[in-house]
Design a protein around this motif. Structure first.
Motif, PDB file in Angstrom:
ATOM      1  N   HIS A   1       9.174  65.960   0.573  1.00 55.16           N
ATOM      2  CA  HIS A   1       9.343  64.520   0.331  1.00 55.16           C
ATOM      3  C   HIS A   1      10.015  63.829   1.512  1.00 55.16           C
ATOM      4  N   LEU A   2      11.003  64.486   2.116  1.00 47.78           N
ATOM      5  CA  LEU A   2      11.675  63.894   3.268  1.00 47.78           C
ATOM      6  C   LEU A   2      10.721  63.794   4.457  1.00 47.78           C
ATOM      7  N   THR A   3       9.901  64.807   4.659  1.00 44.32           N
ATOM      8  CA  THR A   3       8.931  64.785   5.753  1.00 44.32           C
ATOM      9  C   THR A   3       7.899  63.675   5.544  1.00 44.32           C
ATOM     10  N   VAL A   4       7.390  63.550   4.336  1.00 43.56           N
ATOM     11  CA  VAL A   4       6.424  62.485   4.035  1.00 43.56           C
ATOM     12  C   VAL A   4       7.077  61.115   4.225  1.00 43.56           C
ATOM     13  N   HIS A   5       8.285  60.975   3.736  1.00 45.28           N
ATOM     14  CA  HIS A   5       9.031  59.714   3.865  1.00 45.28           C
ATOM     15  C   HIS A   5       9.178  59.320   5.338  1.00 45.28           C
ATOM     16  N   HIS A   6       9.608  60.257   6.165  1.00 46.86           N
ATOM     17  CA  HIS A   6       9.789  59.956   7.587  1.00 46.86           C
ATOM     18  C   HIS A   6       8.451  59.691   8.281  1.00 46.86           C
ATOM     19  N   THR A   7       7.417  60.389   7.887  1.00 42.09           N
ATOM     20  CA  THR A   7       6.087  60.162   8.477  1.00 42.09           C
ATOM     21  C   THR A   7       5.611  58.749   8.172  1.00 42.09           C
ATOM     22  N   ILE A   8       5.772  58.318   6.936  1.00 44.54           N
ATOM     23  CA  ILE A   8       5.378  56.953   6.566  1.00 44.54           C
ATOM     24  C   ILE A   8       6.196  55.939   7.362  1.00 44.54           C
ATOM     25  N   GLU A   9       7.493  56.155   7.452  1.00 44.15           N
ATOM     26  CA  GLU A   9       8.336  55.237   8.233  1.00 44.15           C
ATOM     27  C   GLU A   9       7.859  55.153   9.681  1.00 44.15           C
ATOM     28  N   GLU A  10       7.650  56.312  10.296  1.00 40.37           N
ATOM     29  CA  GLU A  10       7.307  56.346  11.718  1.00 40.37           C
ATOM     30  C   GLU A  10       5.926  55.770  12.001  1.00 40.37           C
ATOM     31  N   GLN A  11       4.998  55.928  11.065  1.00 34.93           N
ATOM     32  CA  GLN A  11       3.636  55.456  11.305  1.00 34.93           C
ATOM     33  C   GLN A  11       3.387  54.029  10.833  1.00 34.93           C
ATOM     34  N   HIS A  12       4.094  53.593   9.785  1.00 37.45           N
ATOM     35  CA  HIS A  12       3.764  52.305   9.196  1.00 37.45           C
ATOM     36  C   HIS A  12       4.890  51.271   9.184  1.00 37.45           C
ATOM     37  N   ILE A  13       6.118  51.703   9.077  1.00 36.46           N
ATOM     38  CA  ILE A  13       7.230  50.762   8.922  1.00 36.46           C
ATOM     39  C   ILE A  13       7.929  50.496  10.255  1.00 36.46           C
ATOM     40  N   PHE A  14       8.360  51.547  10.926  1.00 38.31           N
ATOM     41  CA  PHE A  14       9.118  51.384  12.165  1.00 38.31           C
ATOM     42  C   PHE A  14       8.340  50.632  13.250  1.00 38.31           C
ATOM     43  N   PRO A  15       7.036  50.870  13.437  1.00 41.56           N
ATOM     44  CA  PRO A  15       6.335  50.109  14.484  1.00 41.56           C
ATOM     45  C   PRO A  15       6.386  48.595  14.255  1.00 41.56           C
ATOM     46  N   VAL A  16       6.317  48.172  13.004  1.00 45.49           N
ATOM     47  CA  VAL A  16       6.414  46.736  12.700  1.00 45.49           C
ATOM     48  C   VAL A  16       7.830  46.245  12.986  1.00 45.49           C
ATOM     49  N   LEU A  17       8.827  46.976  12.499  1.00 42.71           N
ATOM     50  CA  LEU A  17      10.216  46.577  12.711  1.00 42.71           C
ATOM     51  C   LEU A  17      10.586  46.586  14.195  1.00 42.71           C
ATOM     52  N   ALA A  18      10.041  47.528  14.938  1.00 40.28           N
ATOM     53  CA  ALA A  18      10.381  47.666  16.359  1.00 40.28           C
ATOM     54  C   ALA A  18       9.908  46.484  17.195  1.00 40.28           C
ATOM     55  N   THR A  19       8.982  45.692  16.690  1.00 35.66           N
ATOM     56  CA  THR A  19       8.527  44.529  17.463  1.00 35.66           C
ATOM     57  C   THR A  19       9.646  43.525  17.671  1.00 35.66           C
ATOM     58  N   LYS A  20      10.649  43.546  16.780  1.00 39.17           N
ATOM     59  CA  LYS A  20      11.759  42.600  16.908  1.00 39.17           C
ATOM     60  C   LYS A  20      13.144  43.251  16.847  1.00 39.17           C
ATOM     61  N   MET A  21      13.194  44.473  16.362  1.00 39.82           N
ATOM     62  CA  MET A  21      14.498  45.104  16.105  1.00 39.82           C
ATOM     63  C   MET A  21      14.698  46.335  16.988  1.00 39.82           C
ATOM     64  N   PRO A  22      15.628  46.264  17.919  1.00 39.39           N
ATOM     65  CA  PRO A  22      15.847  47.385  18.845  1.00 39.39           C
ATOM     66  C   PRO A  22      16.149  48.723  18.170  1.00 39.39           C
ATOM     67  N   ALA A  23      16.829  48.729  17.041  1.00 43.60           N
ATOM     68  CA  ALA A  23      17.216  49.984  16.388  1.00 43.60           C
ATOM     69  C   ALA A  23      16.017  50.818  15.964  1.00 43.60           C
ATOM     70  N   PHE A  24      14.840  50.204  15.871  1.00 46.87           N
ATOM     71  CA  PHE A  24      13.657  50.921  15.400  1.00 46.87           C
ATOM     72  C   PHE A  24      12.703  51.314  16.527  1.00 46.87           C
ATOM     73  N   LYS A  25      13.106  51.069  17.755  1.00 48.11           N
ATOM     74  CA  LYS A  25      12.266  51.486  18.888  1.00 48.11           C
ATOM     75  C   LYS A  25      12.359  53.001  19.058  1.00 48.11           C
ATOM     76  N   LYS A  26      11.297  53.592  19.563  1.00 46.53           N
ATOM     77  CA  LYS A  26      11.172  55.056  19.637  1.00 46.53           C
ATOM     78  C   LYS A  26      12.357  55.767  20.280  1.00 46.53           C
ATOM     79  N   GLU A  27      12.892  55.208  21.346  1.00 43.56           N
ATOM     80  CA  GLU A  27      13.916  55.937  22.091  1.00 43.56           C
ATOM     81  C   GLU A  27      15.324  55.743  21.516  1.00 43.56           C
ATOM     82  N   LEU A  28      15.449  54.972  20.478  1.00 36.69           N
ATOM     83  CA  LEU A  28      16.786  54.677  19.983  1.00 36.69           C
ATOM     84  C   LEU A  28      17.175  55.488  18.758  1.00 36.69           C
TER      85      LEU A  28
END
Length: 177
Positions: free
Chosen positions: A74-101
């Motif tokens: 469940h944790l792996t699926v949760h993180h996969t969804i975040e990394e593929q669908h949620i974080f890329p959207v958030l990273a467009t405006k929020m530095p904390a969600f950019k890949k290197e942070l």
């Protein structure tokens, strides 16, 4: 230069949000915290068992191992969804969600320990190795601090107090969560 002369990054004060606006801006934090609370609850069951050296009286060995494996999955699926669908959207405006942070770095640190935890559980489930609670606890200790910090950090980043700085209410309503 005097201390007061140093340029500093000044955060705008949080505006007084109406209850309705707060709900809009806090919706992702609430949604995320729902999932995170499930991870916390399962972790506490597993960790308490490891600390006491015995599994809960209402769980067979097979059920205990299955619970731990489900936690990993469940944790792996949760993180996969975040990394593929949620974080890329958030990273467009929020530095904390950019890949290197930090938040994605935490994911990597968590999964280094989680993979070892999962491999150990697989050996126990297959009978290749006997389950030893002290060994399982040591594996949990290898990523527990960063996991718990991450669960808190992520929800804080998604809270209304932060989200209003980056997003309009209409954008919040269109978020992929």
């Amino acid at each position: 230069m005097a201390e007061t002369d140093t340029p500093q990054s000044v955060e705008p004060p949080t505006p007084k949000l109406s209850a309705a606006d707060f709900r809009v801006y806090n919706s992702m934090a609430e949604h995320m915290n729902y999932f995170h609370n499930n991870f916390r609850a399962t972790w506490k069951i597993l960790y308490a068992s490891c600390s006491s050296g015995k599994r809960p009286s209402n769980m067979s060995l097979r059920q205990f191992i299955s619970t731990a494996e489900q936690f990993c999955h469940h944790l792996t699926v949760h993180h996969t969804i975040e990394e593929q669908h949620i974080f890329p959207v958030l990273a467009t405006k929020m530095p904390a969600f950019k890949k290197e942070l930090e938040l994605l770095t935490q994911h990597k640190q968590i999964h280094q320990g989680l993979e070892k935890f999962e491999a150990y559980l697989e050996k126990c489930r297959s009978g290749e190795q006997d389950l030893r609670m002290d060994e399982l606890k040591a594996l949990m200790d290898s990523f527990g601090d960063v996991l718990w910090q991450h669960l808190d950090d992520e929800v804080k980043q998604l809270g209304a107090e932060n989200m209003w700085k980056y997003w309009t209410k209409d954008e919040m309503r269109r978020m992929p969560m």
